[in-house]
Design an enzyme around this catalytic site. Structure first.
Site, mmCIF file in Angstrom:
data_model
loop_
_atom_site.group_PDB
_atom_site.id
_atom_site.type_symbol
_atom_site.label_atom_id
_atom_site.label_comp_id
_atom_site.label_asym_id
_atom_site.label_seq_id
_atom_site.Cartn_x
_atom_site.Cartn_y
_atom_site.Cartn_z
ATOM 1 N N ARG A 87 0.808 -1.227 0.000
ATOM 2 C CA ARG A 87 0.000 0.000 0.000
ATOM 3 C C ARG A 87 0.841 1.278 0.000
ATOM 4 O O ARG A 87 0.448 2.288 -0.573
ATOM 5 C CB ARG A 87 -0.904 -0.014 1.237
ATOM 6 C CG ARG A 87 -2.181 -0.777 1.004
ATOM 7 C CD ARG A 87 -3.373 0.022 1.434
ATOM 8 N NE ARG A 87 -3.403 0.065 2.892
ATOM 9 C CZ ARG A 87 -4.286 -0.594 3.638
ATOM 10 N NH1 ARG A 87 -5.219 -1.303 3.056
ATOM 11 N NH2 ARG A 87 -4.262 -0.517 4.942
ATOM 12 N N LYS A 129 16.131 -26.095 4.346
ATOM 13 C CA LYS A 129 17.401 -26.215 5.069
ATOM 14 C C LYS A 129 18.158 -27.436 4.542
ATOM 15 O O LYS A 129 17.588 -28.525 4.438
ATOM 16 C CB LYS A 129 17.141 -26.367 6.578
ATOM 17 C CG LYS A 129 16.565 -25.094 7.216
ATOM 18 C CD LYS A 129 16.407 -25.264 8.710
ATOM 19 C CE LYS A 129 15.543 -24.174 9.318
ATOM 20 N NZ LYS A 129 16.252 -22.958 9.688
ATOM 21 N N GLU A 140 14.504 -22.884 20.802
ATOM 22 C CA GLU A 140 14.919 -21.517 20.477
ATOM 23 C C GLU A 140 15.249 -20.801 21.771
ATOM 24 O O GLU A 140 14.553 -20.987 22.775
ATOM 25 C CB GLU A 140 13.782 -20.777 19.790
ATOM 26 C CG GLU A 140 13.425 -21.342 18.443
ATOM 27 C CD GLU A 140 12.364 -20.501 17.766
ATOM 28 O OE1 GLU A 140 12.729 -19.564 17.058
ATOM 29 O OE2 GLU A 140 11.170 -20.773 17.992
ATOM 30 N N ASP A 151 7.576 -23.920 3.261
ATOM 31 C CA ASP A 151 7.883 -24.266 4.642
ATOM 32 C C ASP A 151 9.400 -24.173 4.708
ATOM 33 O O ASP A 151 10.099 -25.030 4.167
ATOM 34 C CB ASP A 151 7.417 -25.691 4.968
ATOM 35 C CG ASP A 151 7.619 -26.007 6.433
ATOM 36 O OD1 ASP A 151 8.739 -25.823 6.926
ATOM 37 O OD2 ASP A 151 6.653 -26.431 7.093
ATOM 38 N N HIS A 152 9.912 -23.107 5.323
ATOM 39 C CA HIS A 152 11.344 -22.845 5.164
ATOM 40 C C HIS A 152 12.213 -23.951 5.768
ATOM 41 O O HIS A 152 13.370 -24.090 5.400
ATOM 42 C CB HIS A 152 11.727 -21.462 5.690
ATOM 43 C CG HIS A 152 11.846 -21.358 7.177
ATOM 44 N ND1 HIS A 152 10.774 -21.153 7.991
ATOM 45 C CD2 HIS A 152 12.925 -21.451 7.991
ATOM 46 C CE1 HIS A 152 11.197 -21.117 9.250
ATOM 47 N NE2 HIS A 152 12.483 -21.281 9.283
ATOM 48 N N LYS A 195 3.256 -20.070 5.537
ATOM 49 C CA LYS A 195 2.455 -20.574 6.631
ATOM 50 C C LYS A 195 1.994 -19.414 7.517
ATOM 51 O O LYS A 195 2.653 -18.383 7.488
ATOM 52 C CB LYS A 195 3.229 -21.606 7.445
ATOM 53 C CG LYS A 195 4.383 -21.005 8.272
ATOM 54 C CD LYS A 195 4.798 -21.922 9.346
ATOM 55 C CE LYS A 195 4.524 -21.399 10.699
ATOM 56 N NZ LYS A 195 5.436 -20.419 11.250
ATOM 57 N N HIS A 246 6.620 -27.180 10.385
ATOM 58 C CA HIS A 246 8.057 -27.487 10.272
ATOM 59 C C HIS A 246 8.411 -28.875 10.815
ATOM 60 O O HIS A 246 9.120 -29.642 10.173
ATOM 61 C CB HIS A 246 8.889 -26.474 11.057
ATOM 62 C CG HIS A 246 8.658 -25.047 10.659
ATOM 63 N ND1 HIS A 246 8.438 -24.658 9.365
ATOM 64 C CD2 HIS A 246 8.613 -23.904 11.398
ATOM 65 C CE1 HIS A 246 8.281 -23.348 9.327
ATOM 66 N NE2 HIS A 246 8.370 -22.869 10.544
ATOM 67 N N LYS A 297 10.166 -21.909 23.067
ATOM 68 C CA LYS A 297 10.891 -20.631 23.065
ATOM 69 C C LYS A 297 11.504 -20.464 24.455
ATOM 70 O O LYS A 297 11.051 -21.060 25.425
ATOM 71 C CB LYS A 297 9.920 -19.490 22.782
ATOM 72 C CG LYS A 297 9.258 -19.645 21.409
ATOM 73 C CD LYS A 297 9.236 -18.359 20.652
ATOM 74 C CE LYS A 297 8.577 -18.488 19.305
ATOM 75 N NZ LYS A 297 9.509 -18.417 18.178
HETATM 76 C C1 BG6 Z 1 8.862 -19.651 12.110
HETATM 77 C C2 BG6 Z 1 8.096 -19.452 13.382
HETATM 78 O O1 BG6 Z 1 8.087 -20.305 11.160
HETATM 79 O O2 BG6 Z 1 10.012 -20.434 12.400
HETATM 80 C C3 BG6 Z 1 8.945 -18.760 14.425
HETATM 81 O O3 BG6 Z 1 6.941 -18.671 13.126
HETATM 82 C C4 BG6 Z 1 10.228 -19.523 14.635
HETATM 83 O O4 BG6 Z 1 8.251 -18.599 15.647
HETATM 84 C C5 BG6 Z 1 10.913 -19.834 13.312
HETATM 85 O O5 BG6 Z 1 11.062 -18.722 15.434
HETATM 86 C C6 BG6 Z 1 12.074 -20.775 13.505
HETATM 87 O O6 BG6 Z 1 12.811 -20.871 12.326
HETATM 88 P P1 BG6 Z 1 14.360 -21.133 12.358
HETATM 89 O O7 BG6 Z 1 14.756 -21.250 10.923
HETATM 90 O O8 BG6 Z 1 14.988 -19.956 13.054
HETATM 91 O O9 BG6 Z 1 14.556 -22.399 13.121
#
Ligand code: BG6
Length: 500
Positions: A45, A182, A216, A177-178, A148, A240, A340
């Protein structure tokens, strides 16, 4: 790869675009992986000009690294364009379509639409794109990448898939889905199926249990608003970690292509044993971090974080024990935990092999002395195998030794970031590392009863845990024989792991 393409990023002034998408594209550009005629068109925007947008996401972008030369930045910046647009305004899509054709100036409009927007906009944008024919592949392919969460529960996921499929067909939809981008996650599959030594043992006859940990050290950071409506199960497990599980546990695919691999993943998700109310009580633990002083820092409790409800019952930690009811895995317990504000950031898969039937030697009891194979997803990406060997000297005393491989040792190989790899795959039309709609639904089907029970039964405990710990101690008793592997045991003072 098709040699003329345009990537349209919705949510172009957002955080993900600056942090992941633009750096990924910049690296592809530097390494010469972009198609010959390629353009990026940012859409949001805010009223930027092309120049102002280039300044923001290229020249002033701290995520592009200090190593970038002015020449590299200039070459990349020339690919970047911007179109102010209101995603809810149908007329703006006509302007967008005209702009795409103007930039592309080719016969075919091959377009990737990257929706880096709140999920509530997916169906709106999808429908408007279709409304102006930008889903039509007569003059070039059209692909849609979405981030996601794909739904909030099974019902909303089914609904979202249905609405997207009204506008695009499944082959056009790329659900990112990242984790699948990896290197080490992909390597789990390669290690299994490229070697003859693992797969014969990869079953209930030799494997005692499998653990997956994604810890994390950060809290919810600035995402309290989003996270409080999500929680660890939706944020990490449904996507994930179940995707990672599928790489560990699926059957060998017939071929290495998107169709075959994703068929196997679907079968795996369909084999997850549904959790009964009793299983949810005894095999799932949820927790929420509390305030604590950790490594000299005073850390806020979850309920004190910005954007979080002061009486929130959202879990920041989840641990599950579950089973896969198929021929290979019957009765092997699988464990997943994520949280976390844990002591460190580490993701790994740990395969525990069964003990020998007979213990001939005097074996040191390290990790119950059985063989363990660890896939370290991050950090210090690598693979570790633990096995017993003789202690030098008289007698036959056995100690556990390590054999490991670290990705860092491959100094001559560039390891691409997850987004970089995944965007390139989409440009090539390879959806192998993207989640297919049916498997997303199957994963929700497994998770849904847990969410439902947590919502409807307040007597299911939500345990507190102090920040900087491994979560509620109740999760320790999920594992009957042994403990969760503690990757911190081998952490040096400066935070480097001596063992992976
Ligand atoms: C994201 C989550 O999809 O993945 C986050 O929304 C999380 O909460 C993150 O921190 C973790 O990804 P990575 O690559 O840092 O392990």
């Amino acid at each position: 790869m098709t040699e003329n393409q345009i990537l349209i990023i919705f949510g172009a002034s957002g955080d993900l675009t600056a942090r992941k998408l633009i750096p990924g594209l910049f690296n592809l550009c530097k390494r010469g992986y972009l198609p010959e005629k390629f353009a990026i068109l940012g859409v949001s925007r805010t009223d930027y000009t092309d120049e102002a947008y280039r300044k923001k996401v290229v020249y002033d972008n701290q995520h592009l690294g200090d190593q970038s030369s002015k020449e590299d930045l200039d070459i990349f910046a020339r690919l970047v364009h911007y179109q102010p647009s209101d995603t809810k305004d149908a007329d703006d899509y006509k302007t967008l379509k005209a702009r795409i054709s103007e930039i592309n100036s080719a016969e075919d409009d091959n377009c990737i639409f990257y929706l880096s927007t709140p999920p509530s906009l997916y169906e709106v944008i999808g429908a408007h794109l279709a409304g102006v024919g930008l889903n039509n592949e007569e003059n070039g392919w059209k692909r849609l990448i979405i981030e996601k969460p794909f739904g909030y529960d099974l019902g909303s996921a089914l609904d979202l898939n249905k609405k997207l499929l009204d506008c695009f067909n499944e082959q056009q939809i790329y659900r990112i889905d990242h984790y699948l981008g990896k290197e080490t996650v992909q390597n789990v599959m390669v290690a299994r199926f490229a070697n003859s030594i693992f797969e014969p043992l990869w079953n209930r006859n030799y494997i005692q249990r499998v653990e997956i940990t994604a810890a994390e050290s950060v809290g919810v950071e600035k995402r309290g608003g989003y996270y409080d409506g999500s929680g660890a199960l939706r944020d990490m497990v449904q996507n994930h970690l179940l995707q990672l599980l599928s790489m560990v546990a699926m059957e060998p695919p017939v071929k290495v292509d998107a169709h075959s691999i994703r068929n196997e993943k679907l079968k795996l998700f369909q084999s997850l044993r549904p959790m009964t109310p009793e299983d949810i009580r005894s095999n799932v633990v949820r927790g929420q971090y509390g305030a604590a002083s950790y490594k000299g820092e005073q850390l806020l409790g979850y309920r004190e974080e910005e954007g979080v409800d002061q009486s929130s019952r959202t879990e920041t930690y989840a641990a599950l024990k579950f089973y896969i009811d198929n021929w290979r895995w019957a009765d092997v317990p699988f464990y997943i935990r994520t949280g976390k504000r844990m002591p460190t950031r580490v993701s790994e898969v740990v395969i525990h092999f069964k003990d020998n039937h007979i213990q001939l030697f005097n074996q040191e009891r390290i990790d119950n002395s059985h063989n363990v194979l660890v896939f370290r997803i991050q950090p210090n990406e690598g693979v570790l195998l633990k096995f017993g060997l003789k202690i030098p000297g008289s007698g036959f005393n056995v100690q556990t030794v390590n054999m490991d491989f670290l990705y860092n040792d491959l100094t001559d190989k560039y390891v691409p970031e997850a987004y970089e790899r995944l965007i390139l795959d989409c440009m090539r039309g390879d959806a192998t590392l993207y989640a297919r709609g049916d498997s997303v639904e199957a994963a929700w089907k497994f998770i849904d009863p847990i969410l439902e029970a947590w919502k409807s039964d307040p007597s299911i405990p939500l345990y507190g845990y102090p920040s900087g710990t491994w979560g509620p101690e109740q999760s320790d008793s999920l594992i009957e024989k042994g403990d969760w592997r503690n990757p911190c045991k081998n952490l040096t003072d400066d935070g480097i792991y001596c063992e992976l």
